[in-house]
Design a protein around this motif. Structure first.
Motif, PDB file in Angstrom:
ATOM      1  N   ASP A   1       0.835  -1.205   0.000  1.00  0.00           N
ATOM      2  CA  ASP A   1       0.000   0.000   0.000  1.00  0.00           C
ATOM      3  C   ASP A   1       0.867   1.251   0.000  1.00  0.00           C
ATOM      4  OD1 ASP A   1      -2.321  -1.491   0.018  1.00  0.00           O
ATOM      5  OD2 ASP A   1      -2.699  -1.229   2.162  1.00  0.00           O
ATOM      6  N   THR A   2       1.937   1.221   0.771  1.00  0.00           N
ATOM      7  CA  THR A   2       2.840   2.371   0.826  1.00  0.00           C
ATOM      8  C   THR A   2       3.545   2.571  -0.516  1.00  0.00           C
ATOM      9  OG1 THR A   2       3.167   1.950   3.178  1.00  0.00           O
ATOM     10  CG2 THR A   2       4.749   3.403   2.110  1.00  0.00           C
ATOM     11  N   ALA A   3       3.949   1.486  -1.155  1.00  0.00           N
ATOM     12  CA  ALA A   3       4.584   1.591  -2.473  1.00  0.00           C
ATOM     13  C   ALA A   3       3.598   2.151  -3.501  1.00  0.00           C
ATOM     14  CB  ALA A   3       5.106   0.227  -2.914  1.00  0.00           C
ATOM     15  N   MET A   4       2.359   1.701  -3.454  1.00  0.00           N
ATOM     16  CA  MET A   4       1.344   2.206  -4.390  1.00  0.00           C
ATOM     17  C   MET A   4       1.004   3.664  -4.101  1.00  0.00           C
ATOM     18  SD  MET A   4       0.761  -0.079  -6.608  1.00  0.00           S
ATOM     19  CE  MET A   4       2.305  -0.942  -6.458  1.00  0.00           C
ATOM     20  N   LEU A   5       1.019   4.039  -2.840  1.00  0.00           N
ATOM     21  CA  LEU A   5       0.795   5.442  -2.484  1.00  0.00           C
ATOM     22  C   LEU A   5       1.911   6.312  -3.054  1.00  0.00           C
ATOM     23  CD1 LEU A   5      -0.761   7.664  -0.963  1.00  0.00           C
ATOM     24  CD2 LEU A   5       0.589   7.068   1.051  1.00  0.00           C
ATOM     25  N   ALA A   6       3.140   5.848  -2.960  1.00  0.00           N
ATOM     26  CA  ALA A   6       4.265   6.605  -3.515  1.00  0.00           C
ATOM     27  C   ALA A   6       4.148   6.741  -5.032  1.00  0.00           C
ATOM     28  CB  ALA A   6       5.578   5.931  -3.139  1.00  0.00           C
ATOM     29  N   LEU A   7       3.772   5.662  -5.705  1.00  0.00           N
ATOM     30  CA  LEU A   7       3.597   5.698  -7.155  1.00  0.00           C
ATOM     31  C   LEU A   7       2.478   6.652  -7.545  1.00  0.00           C
ATOM     32  CD1 LEU A   7       4.325   4.486  -9.950  1.00  0.00           C
ATOM     33  CD2 LEU A   7       2.623   2.725  -9.489  1.00  0.00           C
ATOM     34  N   LEU A   8       1.367   6.580  -6.850  1.00  0.00           N
ATOM     35  CA  LEU A   8       0.236   7.452  -7.147  1.00  0.00           C
ATOM     36  C   LEU A   8       0.571   8.913  -6.851  1.00  0.00           C
ATOM     37  CD1 LEU A   8      -2.630   7.023  -8.201  1.00  0.00           C
ATOM     38  CD2 LEU A   8      -3.400   6.907  -5.848  1.00  0.00           C
ATOM     39  N   THR A   9       1.282   9.151  -5.772  1.00  0.00           N
ATOM     40  CA  THR A   9       1.670  10.524  -5.435  1.00  0.00           C
ATOM     41  C   THR A   9       2.611  11.110  -6.478  1.00  0.00           C
ATOM     42  OG1 THR A   9       1.446  10.026  -3.086  1.00  0.00           O
ATOM     43  CG2 THR A   9       2.735  11.964  -3.650  1.00  0.00           C
ATOM     44  N   GLY A  10       3.581  10.329  -6.913  1.00  0.00           N
ATOM     45  CA  GLY A  10       4.525  10.804  -7.932  1.00  0.00           C
ATOM     46  C   GLY A  10       3.837  11.119  -9.245  1.00  0.00           C
ATOM     47  N   SER A  11       2.954  10.235  -9.678  1.00  0.00           N
ATOM     48  CA  SER A  11       2.284  10.466 -10.964  1.00  0.00           C
ATOM     49  C   SER A  11       1.307  11.624 -10.883  1.00  0.00           C
ATOM     50  CB  SER A  11       1.573   9.197 -11.424  1.00  0.00           C
ATOM     51  OG  SER A  11       0.480   8.907 -10.589  1.00  0.00           O
ATOM     52  N   ALA A  12       0.577  11.727  -9.794  1.00  0.00           N
ATOM     53  CA  ALA A  12      -0.380  12.827  -9.650  1.00  0.00           C
ATOM     54  C   ALA A  12       0.335  14.168  -9.523  1.00  0.00           C
ATOM     55  CB  ALA A  12      -1.284  12.596  -8.446  1.00  0.00           C
ATOM     56  N   SER A  13       1.482  14.179  -8.865  1.00  0.00           N
ATOM     57  CA  SER A  13       2.242  15.425  -8.734  1.00  0.00           C
ATOM     58  C   SER A  13       2.811  15.870 -10.076  1.00  0.00           C
ATOM     59  CB  SER A  13       3.371  15.241  -7.730  1.00  0.00           C
ATOM     60  OG  SER A  13       2.853  14.933  -6.466  1.00  0.00           O
ATOM     61  N   ALA A  14       3.315  14.931 -10.854  1.00  0.00           N
ATOM     62  CA  ALA A  14       3.848  15.279 -12.175  1.00  0.00           C
ATOM     63  C   ALA A  14       2.735  15.798 -13.078  1.00  0.00           C
ATOM     64  CB  ALA A  14       4.516  14.060 -12.798  1.00  0.00           C
ATOM     65  N   ALA A  15       1.587  15.142 -13.039  1.00  0.00           N
ATOM     66  CA  ALA A  15       0.466  15.590 -13.862  1.00  0.00           C
ATOM     67  C   ALA A  15      -0.076  16.929 -13.373  1.00  0.00           C
ATOM     68  CB  ALA A  15      -0.634  14.535 -13.859  1.00  0.00           C
ATOM     69  N   ALA A  16      -0.079  17.147 -12.069  1.00  0.00           N
ATOM     70  CA  ALA A  16      -0.574  18.410 -11.519  1.00  0.00           C
ATOM     71  C   ALA A  16       0.293  19.583 -11.969  1.00  0.00           C
ATOM     72  CB  ALA A  16      -0.636  18.354  -9.999  1.00  0.00           C
ATOM     73  N   ALA A  17       1.587  19.365 -12.081  1.00  0.00           N
ATOM     74  CA  ALA A  17       2.474  20.431 -12.552  1.00  0.00           C
ATOM     75  C   ALA A  17       2.137  20.810 -13.997  1.00  0.00           C
ATOM     76  CB  ALA A  17       3.929  19.986 -12.445  1.00  0.00           C
ATOM     77  N   ILE A  18       1.865  19.829 -14.830  1.00  0.00           N
ATOM     78  CA  ILE A  18       1.523  20.105 -16.223  1.00  0.00           C
ATOM     79  C   ILE A  18       0.145  20.763 -16.316  1.00  0.00           C
ATOM     80  CG2 ILE A  18       1.122  19.035 -18.480  1.00  0.00           C
ATOM     81  CD1 ILE A  18       4.069  19.104 -17.576  1.00  0.00           C
TER      82      ILE A  18
END
Length: 185
Positions: free
Chosen positions: A113-130
């Motif tokens: 769950d923690t690994a998936m949270l990190a993956l989701l956070t990274g992808s959402a943050s990158a998309a949020a910047a764009i």
């Protein structure tokens, strides 16, 4: 006081934890379903986002699709991976409803769950910047805001981000619930 007396709050079997752990397991199952819906909805909404605008004539057109930007492609892939994981983890969540005292599988779930949270956070943050650049632009870098022209494209990618951030919040709650269930043993 007797010698060897336990401190207040540490009495053995002072409260039955079976019912509480079963309730936590049921809540874990429901939150996993909701997080799955948020992640899958975000992946589908972003993956099907495109808009085409005519420029001077019908022969020349400007097109905006999610796969034009690598951050959005990463976002779709990460949300799809998290969705797949959440569906697979439902089986362990059902196992925890049946056997609420299982610990090793809960520890495994917390890790993933923690690994998936990190993956989701990274992808959402990158998309949020764009998405921020699409809405506001950056005059110093000569990046113009495109949301005035591609309005439905920007609305869909913004909505997709909301679903992903909801999934992140639910994953945080799931991790905290697993921690509570592990501490109650």
């Amino acid at each position: 006081m007797k010698a060897g007396a336990v401190e207040i709050g540490e009495a053995k079997n002072s409260t039955p934890t079976y019912g509480v752990n079963k309730g936590i397991s049921i809540l874990d199952f429901v939150l996993r379903l909701l997080a799955f819906a948020g992640a899958l909805g975000s992946a589908i909404a972003m993956g099907t986002t495109n808009e085409t605008l005519p420029f001077f004539s019908q022969l020349i057109r400007f097109r905006a699709e999610y796969d034009d930007l690598p951050s959005f492609t990463f976002f779709v892939a990460a949300n799809a991976v998290v969705s797949g994981y959440l569906i697979l983890s439902l089986s362990l969540s059902i196992f925890h409803i049946v056997r609420s005292r299982a610990q090793k599988s809960r520890i495994l779930l917390v890790f993933f769950d923690t690994a998936m949270l990190a993956l989701l956070t990274g992808s959402a943050s990158a998309a949020a910047a764009i998405v921020y650049l699409a809405h506001k632009g950056n005059a110093k870098a000569n990046w113009f805001a495109i949301c005035q022209q591609f309005n439905s494209f920007c609305q869909r990618i913004s909505g997709s981000l909301i679903g992903s951030f909801v999934g992140m919040a639910l994953l945080i709650l799931i991790i905290m619930l697993c921690g509570v269930a592990l501490s109650r043993r």
